[in-house]
Design a protein around this motif. Sequence first.
Motif, PDB file in Angstrom:
ATOM      1  N   PRO A   1     -11.721   7.492  -4.280  1.00 41.74           N
ATOM      2  CA  PRO A   1     -12.400   6.905  -3.251  1.00 41.74           C
ATOM      3  C   PRO A   1     -13.630   7.570  -3.011  1.00 41.74           C
ATOM      4  O   PRO A   1     -13.831   8.636  -3.409  1.00 41.74           O
ATOM      5  CB  PRO A   1     -11.466   7.301  -1.960  1.00 41.74           C
TER       6      PRO A   1
ATOM      7  N   THR B   1      -9.006   2.998  -7.855  1.00 44.34           N
ATOM      8  CA  THR B   1      -9.143   2.052  -8.926  1.00 44.34           C
ATOM      9  C   THR B   1      -8.803   2.249 -10.219  1.00 44.34           C
ATOM     10  O   THR B   1      -9.225   3.557 -10.691  1.00 44.34           O
ATOM     11  CB  THR B   1     -10.579   1.413  -8.752  1.00 44.34           C
TER      12      THR B   1
ATOM     13  N   THR C   1      -4.264   1.101  -2.419  1.00 41.51           N
ATOM     14  CA  THR C   1      -4.629   1.644  -1.241  1.00 41.51           C
ATOM     15  C   THR C   1      -3.786   2.868  -0.618  1.00 41.51           C
ATOM     16  O   THR C   1      -2.812   2.596  -0.516  1.00 41.51           O
ATOM     17  CB  THR C   1      -4.820   0.715   0.228  1.00 41.51           C
TER      18      THR C   1
ATOM     19  N   SER D   1      -6.965   9.681   1.908  1.00 43.47           N
ATOM     20  CA  SER D   1      -6.764   8.437   2.193  1.00 43.47           C
ATOM     21  C   SER D   1      -8.110   7.277   1.550  1.00 43.47           C
ATOM     22  O   SER D   1      -9.118   7.997   1.394  1.00 43.47           O
ATOM     23  CB  SER D   1      -6.922   8.108   3.652  1.00 43.47           C
ATOM     24  N   GLY D   2      -7.897   6.089   1.002  1.00 44.94           N
ATOM     25  CA  GLY D   2      -8.696   5.109   0.634  1.00 44.94           C
ATOM     26  C   GLY D   2      -8.296   4.441  -0.617  1.00 44.94           C
ATOM     27  O   GLY D   2      -6.907   4.360  -0.880  1.00 44.94           O
ATOM     28  N   VAL D   3      -9.109   3.920  -1.473  1.00 46.53           N
ATOM     29  CA  VAL D   3      -9.030   2.956  -2.262  1.00 46.53           C
ATOM     30  C   VAL D   3      -9.048   3.449  -3.759  1.00 46.53           C
ATOM     31  O   VAL D   3     -10.101   4.003  -4.022  1.00 46.53           O
ATOM     32  CB  VAL D   3      -9.616   1.563  -2.250  1.00 46.53           C
TER      33      VAL D   3
ATOM     34  N   TYR E   1      -6.080  -2.055  -7.970  1.00 46.79           N
ATOM     35  CA  TYR E   1      -6.455  -1.352  -6.742  1.00 46.79           C
ATOM     36  C   TYR E   1      -5.390  -0.975  -6.024  1.00 46.79           C
ATOM     37  O   TYR E   1      -4.248  -1.564  -5.933  1.00 46.79           O
ATOM     38  CB  TYR E   1      -7.335  -2.145  -5.910  1.00 46.79           C
TER      39      TYR E   1
ATOM     40  N   ASP F   1       0.733  -1.325   0.116  1.00 50.66           N
ATOM     41  CA  ASP F   1       0.001   0.050   0.018  1.00 50.66           C
ATOM     42  C   ASP F   1       0.692   1.320   0.025  1.00 50.66           C
ATOM     43  O   ASP F   1       2.215   1.106   0.379  1.00 50.66           O
ATOM     44  CB  ASP F   1      -0.941  -0.014   1.287  1.00 50.66           C
TER      45      ASP F   1
END
Length: 508
Positions: A320, A355, A370, A351-353, A368, A293
Amino acid sequence: MGGSLWISHGATEAVFRGRSFIAVLPLALLLPTVRVSAQLIGLDCHKTCVCASNIVSCSKINLTNVPITLPQYTAVLDLSFNTITRLRAEWTPVPLSRLHSLLLSHNGLTFLSSEAFANVKKLQYLDLSSNCIRQLDELIFEPLEHLEVLLLYSNCISQIDRTAFSGLNNLQRLYLSHNQISRFPLELVKDRSRLESLRLLDVSSNRIKALPLNDFQALPAWITNGLYFHNNPLPCSCEVHAMVARWYLKELSSVTDFRGSHTCVVPGQQKEKIAILDLNKVYLNCSEVTAMDKEAFLEQFLFLDCDTRERNMTKSWVLPGNISLTPAHKTALMRHEDGSLQIGPLNVEDSGVYTCYATSESFNETLYVTVMVFNSTEIGGLENLKTAYTTLIGCLVSLVMVLIYLYLTPCRYACCPGQEKSDPRDSLHSSTVSISHAHMETGQERVEGGGFANKHGAFLQPKDQLEQNGRLNPIGEEDEEWQGDNRERRRSDTESVSSVCSDTPMVV
């Protein structure tokens, strides 16, 4: 009579000679025809070769040389499974401008002329597999600028000149497996010298004992996806395990298709082979590799790669919260050169995912990433780290000073470690003698000066050397009045000396 017989015998001999000549004459006339037929055997598309439109197939007819005078419209030429051991420069005297596929496998080839491909520059597919080629000389394939597939597997290749594949700008697949190669041809995939179109390089089942792991880490996934190096005698190490494990997590074909064939050699006499992906369980106890990550601090900029397994794919990003990336976002920007995403200056809300969706005509892929943004700046984090180190160093210095004070400071008392314990009476006797001499000298001085004389004795009797509370009292009871105000001070000094020289360590 005899003469007649002689004449008959001579005539008979002459007849036999004539018959022999007549019988041998047709055979002599047939020999050139047989020789010519042997030379032109490859030209007969009805008996020896198979000709179908622009395809000429002359396989499995025991040819020792390439047939000459091939049709100029030939596009595919199959000469496999023969005994052609040398490919000379003059194997085709005229250019075959339409030839795009040449098959020469299973011939026992040992020699390739440096000008062997001068008249077939439009080749796209060249099969030289399953022969006895031992080395590839410099610029051997340079004329083949249109070549896309080159098969060299199952030979005896042990030496490859670094310029052997120069000029193959359109080469996409190169097969070098099942040879005797001991050096990985890094020049084929490295940035400056790599073949731009190469997407598959197979060097499996060779004698390679070392891989350029640092250079492999910089390669994009569309190259490593087709980089096959299994079944080589690689020594087992956690570095090799980490690389193969990362490729497996990315689902690269070079690892997933041959998972059980990626082995390494355990050091030792037995040369035991172990699966590389099992090194974290069986042999070296390597750390488990997980998906990495991204971590960052406030106000930083971050680049997120969309490293796909195929080249030239259409890429798009989703932020995100399932928010599609649009030109209106000021803190997120996609780079069109490689499809990576630039985000920043970062906030905690970033912050987050993230894609990445990659699509093409034949393949789709989703990646993906993170991202974790810490609620502090990088400078602030460094300052906190410096403060922690300063505190630690201060504690260590304090501890060292205490140890020096306890063990390295000289002790002038009888109870110090390492000194012989003397009789308390001897020590007391010497102390009282020195004190008495001092008082006597002081008293004499005072008498001479007109003062009072010292009335105390110079020596104490044994009965006066009594112990009080575990300590010897050098002053008798008759001295209590003379000591007066100094009694408490002497007792406190004695207690302090006892505490310093005690066997119990000091607790700080």
